[in-house]
Scaffold this motif. Structure first.
Motif, PDB file in Angstrom:
ATOM      1  N   VAL A  68       0.821  -1.220   0.000  1.00  0.00           N
ATOM      2  CA  VAL A  68       0.000   0.000   0.000  1.00  0.00           C
ATOM      3  C   VAL A  68       0.851   1.264   0.000  1.00  0.00           C
ATOM      4  N   ASP A  69       2.147   1.128  -0.294  1.00  0.00           N
ATOM      5  CA  ASP A  69       3.035   2.296  -0.253  1.00  0.00           C
ATOM      6  C   ASP A  69       2.562   3.407  -1.184  1.00  0.00           C
ATOM      7  N   ALA A  70       2.073   3.050  -2.376  1.00  0.00           N
ATOM      8  CA  ALA A  70       1.664   4.097  -3.337  1.00  0.00           C
ATOM      9  C   ALA A  70       0.448   4.868  -2.825  1.00  0.00           C
ATOM     10  N   LEU A 144       2.729 -13.235   2.694  1.00  0.00           N
ATOM     11  CA  LEU A 144       3.584 -13.810   1.642  1.00  0.00           C
ATOM     12  C   LEU A 144       4.790 -14.531   2.238  1.00  0.00           C
ATOM     13  N   GLY A 145       5.420 -13.912   3.234  1.00  0.00           N
ATOM     14  CA  GLY A 145       6.597 -14.533   3.860  1.00  0.00           C
ATOM     15  C   GLY A 145       6.267 -15.902   4.428  1.00  0.00           C
ATOM     16  N   ALA A 146       5.102 -16.031   5.042  1.00  0.00           N
ATOM     17  CA  ALA A 146       4.741 -17.306   5.678  1.00  0.00           C
ATOM     18  C   ALA A 146       4.596 -18.409   4.634  1.00  0.00           C
ATOM     19  N   SER A 161      13.247 -16.184  10.115  1.00  0.00           N
ATOM     20  CA  SER A 161      12.457 -15.027   9.684  1.00  0.00           C
ATOM     21  C   SER A 161      12.787 -13.819  10.553  1.00  0.00           C
ATOM     22  N   TRP A 162      12.484 -12.641  10.005  1.00  0.00           N
ATOM     23  CA  TRP A 162      12.637 -11.399  10.766  1.00  0.00           C
ATOM     24  C   TRP A 162      11.383 -10.557  10.543  1.00  0.00           C
ATOM     25  N   SER A 163      10.792 -10.126  11.632  1.00  0.00           N
ATOM     26  CA  SER A 163       9.566  -9.324  11.554  1.00  0.00           C
ATOM     27  C   SER A 163       9.527  -8.397  12.767  1.00  0.00           C
ATOM     28  N   ARG A 166       7.313 -11.292  17.162  1.00  0.00           N
ATOM     29  CA  ARG A 166       7.835 -12.661  17.086  1.00  0.00           C
ATOM     30  C   ARG A 166       6.766 -13.621  16.563  1.00  0.00           C
ATOM     31  N   LYS A 167       7.184 -14.598  15.790  1.00  0.00           N
ATOM     32  CA  LYS A 167       6.243 -15.560  15.200  1.00  0.00           C
ATOM     33  C   LYS A 167       6.463 -16.943  15.804  1.00  0.00           C
ATOM     34  N   GLU A 168       5.391 -17.696  15.823  1.00  0.00           N
ATOM     35  CA  GLU A 168       5.474 -19.105  16.257  1.00  0.00           C
ATOM     36  C   GLU A 168       5.089 -19.939  15.052  1.00  0.00           C
ATOM     37  N   CYS A 193      13.812 -10.570   0.667  1.00  0.00           N
ATOM     38  CA  CYS A 193      13.106  -9.402   1.210  1.00  0.00           C
ATOM     39  C   CYS A 193      11.662  -9.407   0.717  1.00  0.00           C
ATOM     40  N   VAL A 194      10.743  -9.504   1.674  1.00  0.00           N
ATOM     41  CA  VAL A 194       9.311  -9.426   1.349  1.00  0.00           C
ATOM     42  C   VAL A 194       8.621  -8.534   2.390  1.00  0.00           C
ATOM     43  N   LEU A 195       9.319  -7.427   2.657  1.00  0.00           N
ATOM     44  CA  LEU A 195       8.814  -6.432   3.611  1.00  0.00           C
ATOM     45  C   LEU A 195       7.924  -5.423   2.904  1.00  0.00           C
ATOM     46  N   PRO A 199       8.612   4.037   5.980  1.00  0.00           N
ATOM     47  CA  PRO A 199       9.785   4.855   6.313  1.00  0.00           C
ATOM     48  C   PRO A 199      10.854   4.039   7.051  1.00  0.00           C
ATOM     49  N   GLN A 200      10.446   3.043   7.833  1.00  0.00           N
ATOM     50  CA  GLN A 200      11.413   2.232   8.593  1.00  0.00           C
ATOM     51  C   GLN A 200      12.168   1.239   7.708  1.00  0.00           C
ATOM     52  N   THR A 201      11.558   0.802   6.603  1.00  0.00           N
ATOM     53  CA  THR A 201      12.205  -0.243   5.789  1.00  0.00           C
ATOM     54  C   THR A 201      12.835   0.299   4.502  1.00  0.00           C
ATOM     55  N   VAL A 222      11.924  -9.262  -3.624  1.00  0.00           N
ATOM     56  CA  VAL A 222      10.624  -9.342  -4.292  1.00  0.00           C
ATOM     57  C   VAL A 222       9.647  -8.338  -3.673  1.00  0.00           C
ATOM     58  N   ALA A 223      10.187  -7.344  -2.953  1.00  0.00           N
ATOM     59  CA  ALA A 223       9.294  -6.442  -2.210  1.00  0.00           C
ATOM     60  C   ALA A 223       9.117  -5.117  -2.955  1.00  0.00           C
ATOM     61  N   ARG A 224      10.030  -4.180  -2.751  1.00  0.00           N
ATOM     62  CA  ARG A 224      10.004  -2.907  -3.463  1.00  0.00           C
ATOM     63  C   ARG A 224      11.443  -2.481  -3.759  1.00  0.00           C
ATOM     64  N   ILE A 273       7.259  -9.314 -11.596  1.00  0.00           N
ATOM     65  CA  ILE A 273       6.261 -10.366 -11.916  1.00  0.00           C
ATOM     66  C   ILE A 273       6.204 -11.449 -10.845  1.00  0.00           C
ATOM     67  N   SER A 274       6.904 -11.238  -9.723  1.00  0.00           N
ATOM     68  CA  SER A 274       6.994 -12.355  -8.771  1.00  0.00           C
ATOM     69  C   SER A 274       5.613 -12.746  -8.241  1.00  0.00           C
ATOM     70  N   ALA A 275       4.711 -11.793  -8.075  1.00  0.00           N
ATOM     71  CA  ALA A 275       3.342 -12.131  -7.643  1.00  0.00           C
ATOM     72  C   ALA A 275       2.396 -11.115  -8.272  1.00  0.00           C
TER      73      ALA A 275
HETATM   74  P1  NAP Z   1       2.122  -8.341   5.292  1.00  0.00           P
HETATM   75  O1  NAP Z   1       1.238  -9.532   5.442  1.00  0.00           O
HETATM   76  O2  NAP Z   1       1.655  -7.030   5.803  1.00  0.00           O
HETATM   77  O3  NAP Z   1       3.498  -8.693   6.012  1.00  0.00           O
HETATM   78  C1  NAP Z   1       4.494  -7.755   6.258  1.00  0.00           C
HETATM   79  C2  NAP Z   1       5.575  -8.360   7.163  1.00  0.00           C
HETATM   80  O4  NAP Z   1       6.634  -7.419   7.284  1.00  0.00           O
HETATM   81  C3  NAP Z   1       5.064  -8.632   8.578  1.00  0.00           C
HETATM   82  O5  NAP Z   1       5.606  -9.841   9.060  1.00  0.00           O
HETATM   83  C4  NAP Z   1       5.612  -7.453   9.379  1.00  0.00           C
HETATM   84  O6  NAP Z   1       5.869  -7.727  10.762  1.00  0.00           O
HETATM   85  C5  NAP Z   1       6.935  -7.215   8.668  1.00  0.00           C
HETATM   86  N1  NAP Z   1       7.424  -5.853   8.899  1.00  0.00           N
HETATM   87  C6  NAP Z   1       6.857  -4.677   8.526  1.00  0.00           C
HETATM   88  N2  NAP Z   1       7.601  -3.633   8.935  1.00  0.00           N
HETATM   89  C7  NAP Z   1       8.660  -4.166   9.597  1.00  0.00           C
HETATM   90  C8  NAP Z   1       9.770  -3.607  10.257  1.00  0.00           C
HETATM   91  N3  NAP Z   1       9.966  -2.259  10.344  1.00  0.00           N
HETATM   92  N4  NAP Z   1      10.652  -4.429  10.845  1.00  0.00           N
HETATM   93  C9  NAP Z   1      10.478  -5.782  10.788  1.00  0.00           C
HETATM   94  N5  NAP Z   1       9.432  -6.379  10.160  1.00  0.00           N
HETATM   95  C10 NAP Z   1       8.538  -5.583   9.566  1.00  0.00           C
HETATM   96  O7  NAP Z   1       2.516  -8.131   3.775  1.00  0.00           O
HETATM   97  P2  NAP Z   1       2.518  -9.201   2.581  1.00  0.00           P
HETATM   98  O8  NAP Z   1       1.165  -9.416   2.060  1.00  0.00           O
HETATM   99  O9  NAP Z   1       3.307 -10.379   3.022  1.00  0.00           O
HETATM  100  O10 NAP Z   1       3.318  -8.370   1.462  1.00  0.00           O
HETATM  101  C11 NAP Z   1       4.622  -7.862   1.695  1.00  0.00           C
HETATM  102  C12 NAP Z   1       5.069  -6.934   0.595  1.00  0.00           C
HETATM  103  O11 NAP Z   1       5.368  -7.658  -0.587  1.00  0.00           O
HETATM  104  C13 NAP Z   1       4.034  -5.911   0.130  1.00  0.00           C
HETATM  105  O12 NAP Z   1       3.970  -4.808   1.006  1.00  0.00           O
HETATM  106  C14 NAP Z   1       4.529  -5.532  -1.248  1.00  0.00           C
HETATM  107  O13 NAP Z   1       5.345  -4.401  -1.205  1.00  0.00           O
HETATM  108  C15 NAP Z   1       5.364  -6.739  -1.679  1.00  0.00           C
HETATM  109  N6  NAP Z   1       4.772  -7.394  -2.849  1.00  0.00           N
HETATM  110  C16 NAP Z   1       5.482  -7.466  -4.005  1.00  0.00           C
HETATM  111  C17 NAP Z   1       4.950  -8.103  -5.105  1.00  0.00           C
HETATM  112  C18 NAP Z   1       5.729  -8.258  -6.385  1.00  0.00           C
HETATM  113  O14 NAP Z   1       5.173  -8.690  -7.401  1.00  0.00           O
HETATM  114  N7  NAP Z   1       7.007  -7.962  -6.411  1.00  0.00           N
HETATM  115  C19 NAP Z   1       3.661  -8.660  -5.042  1.00  0.00           C
HETATM  116  C20 NAP Z   1       2.971  -8.577  -3.856  1.00  0.00           C
HETATM  117  C21 NAP Z   1       3.531  -7.933  -2.757  1.00  0.00           C
HETATM  118  P3  NAP Z   1       4.648  -8.095  11.776  1.00  0.00           P
HETATM  119  O15 NAP Z   1       4.154  -9.450  11.312  1.00  0.00           O
HETATM  120  O16 NAP Z   1       5.276  -8.164  13.085  1.00  0.00           O
HETATM  121  O17 NAP Z   1       3.625  -7.014  11.595  1.00  0.00           O
END
Ligand code: NAP
Ligand code: GLV
Length: 309
Positions: A68-70, A144-146, A161-163, A166-168, A193-195, A199-201, A222-224, A273-275
Motif C-alpha cells: 500500500v506504499d503508493a 507472503l513470507g509465511a 524469519s525477521w519481523s 515474534r512468530k510461532e 526481502c518481502v517487507l 519509512p522504517q524499511t 521481491v518487495a520494493r 512479476i513475482s506475484a
Molecule cells: P504483510 O502480510 O503485511 O506482512 C508484512 C511483514 O513485514 C510482517 O511480518 C511485518 O511484521 C513485517 N514488517 C513490517 N515492517 C517491519 C519492520 N519495520 N521491521 C520488521 N518487520 C517488519 O505483507 P505481505 O502481504 O506479506 O506483502 C509484503 C510486501 O510484498 C508488500 O507490502 C509488497 O510491497 C510486496 N509485494 C510485491 C509483489 C511483487 O510482485 N514484487 C507482489 C505482492 C507484494 P509483523 O508481522 O510483526 O507485523
C-alpha cells in the motif's frame, strides 16, 4: 451502491465487467478527473491524489495489490477516517513462493554458475552444497513470507524469519525487531526481502545490512525497489562479498536500459512479476469484503496507517 475504479494500467473494461458480475447491484464506473459524484467504495491501483482527496463519503478504499506504499504516499490527500484494505494473498502467495523457491534452488544447485560456464563452453565440476549450510532468511513474515517459508521448509532448507513481532511457526527460527537483525543476517546464506515499504524499511538493504550476511550470500528482493541501495549491492558483488542477486523490483520501473544492473552477470532481473494481481481472485476477495462490510462485519487486510502496512 456506487463504486469508483482507477488503475494506472491494465484492461479497464474487464475489471469493470468482473466487478459488475460479482456485485450485480452495484454501479461501477471508471473514475476520471473531475468526478466528484457520490461513491461508496473505491477500487484502486496507484490512484492520483485528486481521486481520493475530499472523499470522506467512502466506506473503504480497496487496493489492487498487497503493498500500500503508493496509496499511503498520498499523505493528507487520503481521507482520514476511511479504511484502506489491501489484497490479502488473493493468489499472490503461491506465485511468490514459486518464484523464491526457484531462485533459492538455482543458487543452491549452482545453476547460475553452470549457466556462466556453459556460456564459455566449460565442462567443470562444482562442489555440491549441503542444505543444512544453506539457511534462508526471510525479511517480513506476513501473508507472503509465511507461504514462502512453508514451501522452503518442505524443500528441506533451514528457514529463519525477521519481523516486528515474534512468530510461532513450526520449523522457522523467528527473529524480531532491530536488536535481533544482526543475528538473523549472520545466519542467512540467502536473504529474501518481502517487507512492506515504509519509512522504517526504505533503504534497509544497504551496505550495513548486506555486509552482515555470510561471505558469498545471495539476495532475493521481491518487495520494493526502494528497499535496496543499488550502488551498495553493486559494490558488494564487485568485492565478492555477495554471490548474486535476483531482483524483481527496482527504484525505477521499467528498469532503464542503461542501468548498471543489466551489465552485472551476477544479477538476475525480472520485470516485477513475482506475484501478479490476479483479476478473478482479487475481484472475488473485494466483492466478499464489500458484502461483509455492508453487513457490518469486520474484514481481513485492513491497513494500519500508523505502521504503514
Ligand atoms: P504483510 O502480510 O503485511 O506482512 C508484512 C511483514 O513485514 C510482517 O511480518 C511485518 O511484521 C513485517 N514488517 C513490517 N515492517 C517491519 C519492520 N519495520 N521491521 C520488521 N518487520 C517488519 O505483507 P505481505 O502481504 O506479506 O506483502 C509484503 C510486501 O510484498 C508488500 O507490502 C509488497 O510491497 C510486496 N509485494 C510485491 C509483489 C511483487 O510482485 N514484487 C507482489 C505482492 C507484494 P509483523 O508481522 O510483526 O507485523
Ligand atoms: C505488487 O507489487 C503488490 O504490492 O501487490
Amino acid at each position: 451502491m456506487q463504486i469508483i475504479y482507477y488503475a494506472d494500467s491494465g484492461p479497464v473494461e474487464q475489471w469493470l465487467a468482473e466487478l459488475h458480475t460479482a456485485l450485480p447491484l452495484a454501479d461501477v464506473r471508471v473514475w476520471h478527473e473531475g468526478d466528484t459524484a457520490p461513491a461508496d467504495y473505491a477500487v484502486v491501483w496507484k490512484p492520483p491524489a485528486a481521486m481520493l482527496q475530499h472523499r470522506a463519503d467512502l466506506k473503504a478504499i480497496f487496493n489492487l495489490g498487497a503493498g500500500v506504499d503508493a496509496i499511503l504516499q498520498l499523505g493528507d490527500a487520503l481521507p482520514a477516517g476511511v479504511p484502506v484494505v489491501r489484497l490479502d494473498d488473493a493468489g499472490m502467495a503461491v506465485q511468490m513462493a514459486d518464484y523464491v523457491s526457484h531462485a533459492v534452488l538455482r543458487y543452491f544447485r549452482r545453476f547460475d554458475e553452470f549457466d556462466a560456464q556453459a556460456r564459455d563452453h566449460q565442462w567443470r565440476f562444482l562442489k555440491p552444497r549441503r542444505k543444512e549450510d544453506f539457511s534462508v532468511g526471510i525479511l517480513g513474515m506476513g501473508v507472503l513470507g509465511a507461504r514462502i517459508a512453508e514451501v522452503l521448509l518442505s524443500l528441506g532448507f533451514p528457514v529463519r524469519s525477521w519481523s516486528r513481532s515474534r512468530k510461532e511457526i513450526a520449523g522457522v527460527q523467528s527473529h524480531a525487531g532491530a536488536d535481533e537483525l544482526d543475528d538473523f543476517l549472520a545466519q542467512s546464506q540467502v536473504l529474501v526481502c518481502v517487507l512492506p515499504l515504509t519509512p522504517q524499511t526504505t533503504g534497509i538493504l544497504d551496505r550495513n545490512t548486506l555486509a552482515r550476511l555470510p561471505k558469498g550470500a545471495y539476495l532475493i528482493n521481491v518487495a520494493r525497489g526502494a528497499h535496496l541501495v543499488e550502488q551498495d549491492l553493486l559494490d558488494l558483488l564487485d568485492e565478492g562479498h555477495l554471490g548474486g542477486a535476483t531482483l524483481d523490483v527496482f527504484r525505477e520501473e521499467p528498469l532503464p536500459s542503461d542501468h548498471a544492473f543489466w551489465n552485472q552477470p551476477r544479477i538476475t532481473i525480472t520485470p516485477h512479476i513475482s506475484a501478479l494481481t490476479l483479476r478473478g481472485d482479487s475481484v472475488r476477495q473485494i466483492a466478499a469484503k464489500i458484502k461483509q462490510m455492508e453487513r457490518g462485519q469486520p474484514v481481513a487486510g485492513l491497513v494500519d496507517r500508523t505502521k504503514g502496512y
